[in-house]
Design a protein around this motif. Structure first.
Motif, PDB file in Angstrom:
ATOM      1  N   ALA A   2      -1.591   6.528 -17.055  1.00 12.81           N
ATOM      2  CA  ALA A   2      -0.262   6.098 -16.604  1.00 12.81           C
ATOM      3  C   ALA A   2       0.081   6.705 -15.247  1.00 12.81           C
ATOM      4  O   ALA A   2       0.612   6.011 -14.373  1.00 12.81           O
ATOM      5  CB  ALA A   2       0.795   6.477 -17.643  1.00 12.81           C
ATOM      6  N   VAL A   3      -0.217   7.981 -15.036  1.00 12.01           N
ATOM      7  CA  VAL A   3       0.028   8.616 -13.741  1.00 12.01           C
ATOM      8  C   VAL A   3      -0.792   7.923 -12.660  1.00 12.01           C
ATOM      9  O   VAL A   3      -0.295   7.645 -11.567  1.00 12.01           O
ATOM     10  CB  VAL A   3      -0.283  10.130 -13.803  1.00 12.01           C
ATOM     11  CG1 VAL A   3      -0.321  10.741 -12.404  1.00 12.01           C
ATOM     12  CG2 VAL A   3       0.735  10.850 -14.680  1.00 12.01           C
ATOM     13  N   THR A   4      -2.038   7.602 -12.959  1.00  9.57           N
ATOM     14  CA  THR A   4      -2.905   6.901 -12.008  1.00  9.57           C
ATOM     15  C   THR A   4      -2.315   5.543 -11.635  1.00  9.57           C
ATOM     16  O   THR A   4      -2.259   5.185 -10.456  1.00  9.57           O
ATOM     17  CB  THR A   4      -4.320   6.734 -12.599  1.00  9.57           C
ATOM     18  OG1 THR A   4      -4.857   8.033 -12.894  1.00  9.57           O
ATOM     19  CG2 THR A   4      -5.240   6.010 -11.639  1.00  9.57           C
ATOM     20  N   VAL A   5      -1.873   4.782 -12.629  1.00 12.35           N
ATOM     21  CA  VAL A   5      -1.248   3.481 -12.375  1.00 12.35           C
ATOM     22  C   VAL A   5      -0.036   3.651 -11.466  1.00 12.35           C
ATOM     23  O   VAL A   5       0.144   2.900 -10.500  1.00 12.35           O
ATOM     24  CB  VAL A   5      -0.856   2.791 -13.702  1.00 12.35           C
ATOM     25  CG1 VAL A   5       0.026   1.571 -13.458  1.00 12.35           C
ATOM     26  CG2 VAL A   5      -2.095   2.393 -14.490  1.00 12.35           C
ATOM     27  N   CYS A   6       0.798   4.654 -11.747  1.00 10.23           N
ATOM     28  CA  CYS A   6       2.012   4.878 -10.951  1.00 10.23           C
ATOM     29  C   CYS A   6       1.701   5.194  -9.499  1.00 10.23           C
ATOM     30  O   CYS A   6       2.261   4.568  -8.590  1.00 10.23           O
ATOM     31  CB  CYS A   6       2.826   6.025 -11.540  1.00 10.23           C
ATOM     32  SG  CYS A   6       3.669   5.644 -13.063  1.00 10.23           S
ATOM     33  N   VAL A   7       0.837   6.173  -9.253  1.00  5.69           N
ATOM     34  CA  VAL A   7       0.623   6.587  -7.865  1.00  5.69           C
ATOM     35  C   VAL A   7      -0.071   5.497  -7.054  1.00  5.69           C
ATOM     36  O   VAL A   7       0.251   5.298  -5.877  1.00  5.69           O
ATOM     37  CB  VAL A   7      -0.118   7.936  -7.741  1.00  5.69           C
ATOM     38  CG1 VAL A   7       0.710   9.054  -8.344  1.00  5.69           C
ATOM     39  CG2 VAL A   7      -1.501   7.901  -8.327  1.00  5.69           C
ATOM     40  N   ILE A   8      -0.979   4.751  -7.669  1.00  5.85           N
ATOM     41  CA  ILE A   8      -1.625   3.657  -6.945  1.00  5.85           C
ATOM     42  C   ILE A   8      -0.598   2.568  -6.632  1.00  5.85           C
ATOM     43  O   ILE A   8      -0.550   2.052  -5.521  1.00  5.85           O
ATOM     44  CB  ILE A   8      -2.825   3.098  -7.723  1.00  5.85           C
ATOM     45  CG1 ILE A   8      -3.964   4.116  -7.705  1.00  5.85           C
ATOM     46  CG2 ILE A   8      -3.290   1.758  -7.142  1.00  5.85           C
ATOM     47  CD1 ILE A   8      -5.157   3.754  -8.570  1.00  5.85           C
ATOM     48  N   HIS A   9       0.236   2.242  -7.598  1.00 10.75           N
ATOM     49  CA  HIS A   9       1.265   1.218  -7.371  1.00 10.75           C
ATOM     50  C   HIS A   9       2.229   1.649  -6.263  1.00 10.75           C
ATOM     51  O   HIS A   9       2.542   0.867  -5.356  1.00 10.75           O
ATOM     52  CB  HIS A   9       2.021   0.932  -8.667  1.00 10.75           C
ATOM     53  CG  HIS A   9       3.009  -0.169  -8.554  1.00 10.75           C
ATOM     54  ND1 HIS A   9       2.643  -1.488  -8.454  1.00 10.75           N
ATOM     55  CD2 HIS A   9       4.362  -0.137  -8.482  1.00 10.75           C
ATOM     56  CE1 HIS A   9       3.722  -2.232  -8.341  1.00 10.75           C
ATOM     57  NE2 HIS A   9       4.783  -1.438  -8.356  1.00 10.75           N
ATOM     58  N   LEU A  10       2.702   2.894  -6.302  1.00  4.90           N
ATOM     59  CA  LEU A  10       3.626   3.380  -5.275  1.00  4.90           C
ATOM     60  C   LEU A  10       2.960   3.433  -3.903  1.00  4.90           C
ATOM     61  O   LEU A  10       3.564   3.052  -2.897  1.00  4.90           O
ATOM     62  CB  LEU A  10       4.168   4.759  -5.660  1.00  4.90           C
ATOM     63  CG  LEU A  10       5.148   4.791  -6.832  1.00  4.90           C
ATOM     64  CD1 LEU A  10       5.428   6.227  -7.256  1.00  4.90           C
ATOM     65  CD2 LEU A  10       6.434   4.068  -6.489  1.00  4.90           C
ATOM     66  N   ALA A  11       1.701   3.888  -3.843  1.00  6.05           N
ATOM     67  CA  ALA A  11       0.987   3.962  -2.559  1.00  6.05           C
ATOM     68  C   ALA A  11       0.752   2.573  -1.979  1.00  6.05           C
ATOM     69  O   ALA A  11       0.888   2.371  -0.767  1.00  6.05           O
ATOM     70  CB  ALA A  11      -0.334   4.703  -2.736  1.00  6.05           C
ATOM     71  N   GLU A  12       0.407   1.605  -2.822  1.00  8.31           N
ATOM     72  CA  GLU A  12       0.189   0.235  -2.326  1.00  8.31           C
ATOM     73  C   GLU A  12       1.493  -0.382  -1.837  1.00  8.31           C
ATOM     74  O   GLU A  12       1.495  -1.079  -0.830  1.00  8.31           O
ATOM     75  CB  GLU A  12      -0.463  -0.628  -3.406  1.00  8.31           C
ATOM     76  CG  GLU A  12      -1.925  -0.286  -3.591  1.00  8.31           C
ATOM     77  CD  GLU A  12      -2.631  -1.153  -4.616  1.00  8.31           C
ATOM     78  OE1 GLU A  12      -1.951  -1.809  -5.438  1.00  8.31           O
ATOM     79  OE2 GLU A  12      -3.860  -1.153  -4.612  1.00  8.31           O
ATOM     80  N   GLU A  13       2.597  -0.126  -2.531  1.00  9.22           N
ATOM     81  CA  GLU A  13       3.890  -0.628  -2.074  1.00  9.22           C
ATOM     82  C   GLU A  13       4.269  -0.025  -0.731  1.00  9.22           C
ATOM     83  O   GLU A  13       4.740  -0.713   0.164  1.00  9.22           O
ATOM     84  CB  GLU A  13       4.988  -0.311  -3.092  1.00  9.22           C
ATOM     85  CG  GLU A  13       5.087  -1.286  -4.208  1.00  9.22           C
ATOM     86  CD  GLU A  13       6.362  -1.091  -5.000  1.00  9.22           C
ATOM     87  OE1 GLU A  13       6.962  -0.004  -4.941  1.00  9.22           O
ATOM     88  OE2 GLU A  13       6.755  -2.039  -5.685  1.00  9.22           O
ATOM     89  N   GLN A  14       4.066   1.274  -0.584  1.00 11.01           N
ATOM     90  CA  GLN A  14       4.375   1.943   0.676  1.00 11.01           C
ATOM     91  C   GLN A  14       3.497   1.416   1.801  1.00 11.01           C
ATOM     92  O   GLN A  14       3.960   1.188   2.898  1.00 11.01           O
ATOM     93  CB  GLN A  14       4.178   3.448   0.525  1.00 11.01           C
ATOM     94  CG  GLN A  14       4.528   4.210   1.780  1.00 11.01           C
ATOM     95  CD  GLN A  14       4.298   5.699   1.616  1.00 11.01           C
ATOM     96  OE1 GLN A  14       3.697   6.156   0.648  1.00 11.01           O
ATOM     97  NE2 GLN A  14       4.777   6.467   2.568  1.00 11.01           N
ATOM     98  N   HIS A  15       2.224   1.181   1.500  1.00  9.74           N
ATOM     99  CA  HIS A  15       1.295   0.658   2.498  1.00  9.74           C
ATOM    100  C   HIS A  15       1.688  -0.748   2.918  1.00  9.74           C
ATOM    101  O   HIS A  15       1.586  -1.111   4.094  1.00  9.74           O
ATOM    102  CB  HIS A  15      -0.130   0.659   1.933  1.00  9.74           C
ATOM    103  CG  HIS A  15      -1.141   0.150   2.887  1.00  9.74           C
ATOM    104  ND1 HIS A  15      -1.607  -1.146   2.845  1.00  9.74           N
ATOM    105  CD2 HIS A  15      -1.774   0.745   3.926  1.00  9.74           C
ATOM    106  CE1 HIS A  15      -2.484  -1.313   3.819  1.00  9.74           C
ATOM    107  NE2 HIS A  15      -2.606  -0.189   4.484  1.00  9.74           N
ATOM    108  N   ASP A  16       2.162  -1.580   1.971  1.00  8.27           N
ATOM    109  CA  ASP A  16       2.563  -2.950   2.283  1.00  8.27           C
ATOM    110  C   ASP A  16       3.821  -3.006   3.142  1.00  8.27           C
ATOM    111  O   ASP A  16       4.024  -3.957   3.886  1.00  8.27           O
ATOM    112  CB  ASP A  16       2.784  -3.756   0.995  1.00  8.27           C
ATOM    113  CG  ASP A  16       1.480  -4.032   0.264  1.00  8.27           C
ATOM    114  OD1 ASP A  16       0.393  -3.887   0.894  1.00  8.27           O
ATOM    115  OD2 ASP A  16       1.539  -4.368  -0.925  1.00  8.27           O
ATOM    116  N   ASP A  17       4.672  -1.956   3.033  1.00 15.35           N
ATOM    117  CA  ASP A  17       5.902  -1.911   3.839  1.00 15.35           C
ATOM    118  C   ASP A  17       5.525  -1.529   5.230  1.00 15.35           C
ATOM    119  O   ASP A  17       5.703  -1.824   6.223  1.00 15.35           O
ATOM    120  CB  ASP A  17       6.899  -0.896   3.291  1.00 15.35           C
ATOM    121  CG  ASP A  17       7.490  -1.357   1.969  1.00 15.35           C
ATOM    122  OD1 ASP A  17       7.424  -2.549   1.654  1.00 15.35           O
ATOM    123  OD2 ASP A  17       8.024  -0.503   1.247  1.00 15.35           O
TER     124      ASP A  17
END
Length: 163
Positions: free
Chosen positions: A148-163
């Protein structure tokens, strides 16, 4: 304990299996589409929901909350005032913290507790294309929580990268 995750499938509304090192399906990540906020469910082989991951709607920094059937387990957010963009803090409800650092978008990072490695996420030990591994190195670590932690940090990092 090692797990294998196919890459580029953390999109909301997409479901995918996480397998153990023997190729057996262990966890299903169910991305919930048609929700106001990003939501994932981590299920076991029988379809029982083990963990729910939700993005907080109103927060100063992007934040995700990890919950089980008994309530909140952890809060995940990018580390405040970090010189590294890929540095996240996981605040557990027992008051302890996990530190996540490394190259999140490259799938090369670690999850530490008190400067001791709990899990190592890497593409290097797998030979399957577009796949990365989650190796849990501490026996007392909860595999579902580490996924779950892995899913969270990857999702947050990808969102930040897309912005």
């Amino acid at each position: 304990m090692k797990f294998q995750v196919r890459d580029r499938i953390f999109g909301i509304g997409e479901d995918y299996w996480i397998e153990d090192e023997h190729g057996s399906k262990v966890f299903l990540v169910d991305g919930k589409a048609l929700r106001l906020r990003d939501t994932f469910e981590l299920k076991d082989r029988q379809g029982n929901v083990l963990i729910v991951i939700k993005k907080k709607m109103f927060s100063l920094r992007d934040t995700m909350v990890i919950e089980d059937g008994n309530g909140k387990l952890a809060t995940v957010r990018r580390k405040h005032l970090s010189l590294l963009r890929n540095h996240y803090r996981v605040e557990l409800t027992d008051g302890s913290e996990l530190d996540v650092s490394g190259k999140i978008l490259d799938r090369e990072f670690v999850i530490d507790h008190d400067d001791n490695m709990v899990a190592h996420i890497s593409r290097h030990w797998l030979h399957v294309r577009e796949t990365y591994g989650v190796e849990i190195v501490r026996e007392d670590a909860d595999p579902a929580l580490m996924i779950a932690v892995t899913v969270c940090v990857i999702h947050l990092a990808e969102e930040q990268h897309d912005d």
